[in-house]
Design an enzyme around this catalytic site. Sequence first.
Site, PDB file in Angstrom:
ATOM      1  N   GLU A  25      -6.585 -16.571   0.667  1.00  0.00           N
ATOM      2  CA  GLU A  25      -7.636 -17.238  -0.109  1.00  0.00           C
ATOM      3  C   GLU A  25      -7.048 -18.200  -1.130  1.00  0.00           C
ATOM      4  OE1 GLU A  25     -11.927 -16.739  -2.137  1.00  0.00           O
ATOM      5  OE2 GLU A  25     -11.116 -15.163  -0.866  1.00  0.00           O
ATOM      6  N   HIS A  39      -5.277  -8.621  10.506  1.00  0.00           N
ATOM      7  CA  HIS A  39      -3.900  -8.204  10.258  1.00  0.00           C
ATOM      8  C   HIS A  39      -3.280  -7.846  11.599  1.00  0.00           C
ATOM      9  CE1 HIS A  39      -5.000  -8.317   6.100  1.00  0.00           C
ATOM     10  NE2 HIS A  39      -5.971  -7.449   6.320  1.00  0.00           N
ATOM     11  N   GLN A  69       0.863  -1.177   0.000  1.00  0.00           N
ATOM     12  CA  GLN A  69       0.000   0.000   0.000  1.00  0.00           C
ATOM     13  C   GLN A  69       0.906   1.235   0.000  1.00  0.00           C
ATOM     14  OE1 GLN A  69       0.877   1.219   2.967  1.00  0.00           O
ATOM     15  NE2 GLN A  69      -0.115   0.179   4.675  1.00  0.00           N
ATOM     16  N   HIS A 101      -0.102  -4.738   1.601  1.00  0.00           N
ATOM     17  CA  HIS A 101      -1.506  -4.350   1.492  1.00  0.00           C
ATOM     18  C   HIS A 101      -2.367  -5.458   2.088  1.00  0.00           C
ATOM     19  CE1 HIS A 101      -5.353  -3.364  -0.313  1.00  0.00           C
ATOM     20  NE2 HIS A 101      -4.853  -2.207  -0.722  1.00  0.00           N
ATOM     21  N   GLY A 102      -3.386  -5.087   2.839  1.00  0.00           N
ATOM     22  CA  GLY A 102      -4.277  -6.086   3.431  1.00  0.00           C
ATOM     23  C   GLY A 102      -4.944  -6.960   2.384  1.00  0.00           C
ATOM     24  N   GLY A 152     -15.253 -20.392  -2.771  1.00  0.00           N
ATOM     25  CA  GLY A 152     -15.149 -19.661  -1.517  1.00  0.00           C
ATOM     26  C   GLY A 152     -16.441 -18.939  -1.195  1.00  0.00           C
ATOM     27  N   ARG A 178       0.388  -7.512  12.288  1.00  0.00           N
ATOM     28  CA  ARG A 178       1.568  -6.634  12.202  1.00  0.00           C
ATOM     29  C   ARG A 178       1.937  -6.510  10.722  1.00  0.00           C
ATOM     30  NH1 ARG A 178       3.950 -10.587  15.381  1.00  0.00           N
ATOM     31  NH2 ARG A 178       4.450  -9.042  16.945  1.00  0.00           N
ATOM     32  N   PRO A 179       2.631  -5.436  10.369  1.00  0.00           N
ATOM     33  CA  PRO A 179       2.956  -5.219   8.955  1.00  0.00           C
ATOM     34  C   PRO A 179       4.187  -6.006   8.511  1.00  0.00           C
ATOM     35  CG  PRO A 179       3.794  -3.409  10.265  1.00  0.00           C
ATOM     36  CD  PRO A 179       3.036  -4.308  11.224  1.00  0.00           C
TER      37      PRO A 179
END
Length: 153
Positions: free
Chosen positions: A72, A99, A57, A63-64, A92, A101-102
């Site tokens: 997935e 989340h 990001q 990025h999440g 799915g 930690r980065p």
Amino acid sequence: MTGEAAVKESIWFAPFTPEDVNDHHANTLAERLGIVATEVGPDYIVAQMPIDARTVQPYRMMHGGASAALAETLGSVGAMRTLNPQTHRCVGTELNISHLRPIAEGGVATGRAEPVHLGRRTQVWAIHVYDERGKQTSEARLTVFVLEQDARA
């Protein structure tokens, strides 16, 4: 036990390798994000994803959505590989991810998927994501429907 490690029985419908998974992902989101399967165990699958311009990001951290895509992908591969592809498939239905930690740009995310529930109509997979130091960065849970091959999603 006599000192020998217990051998886990495989959950997979047929044997497969990380290379089989990677070949199957040609021209998909997984390939575009650099997701590469690295290990297949008797009841788990592992893949890695680079944290680079494709997966960060604006603050240059994972990025999440990229973390969710890794989760997935792994859960879906696991679910699919437990089924006879001639008679069944999976789709799915829910992905939940936290989340924790980065991971900074230049790092590597490693995901490991293992089943929580393998039912006739649904499966639930837990996917743990770690950074290159082995610290957990995300925890995900994927639910899939198991469908007969001729059924509509």
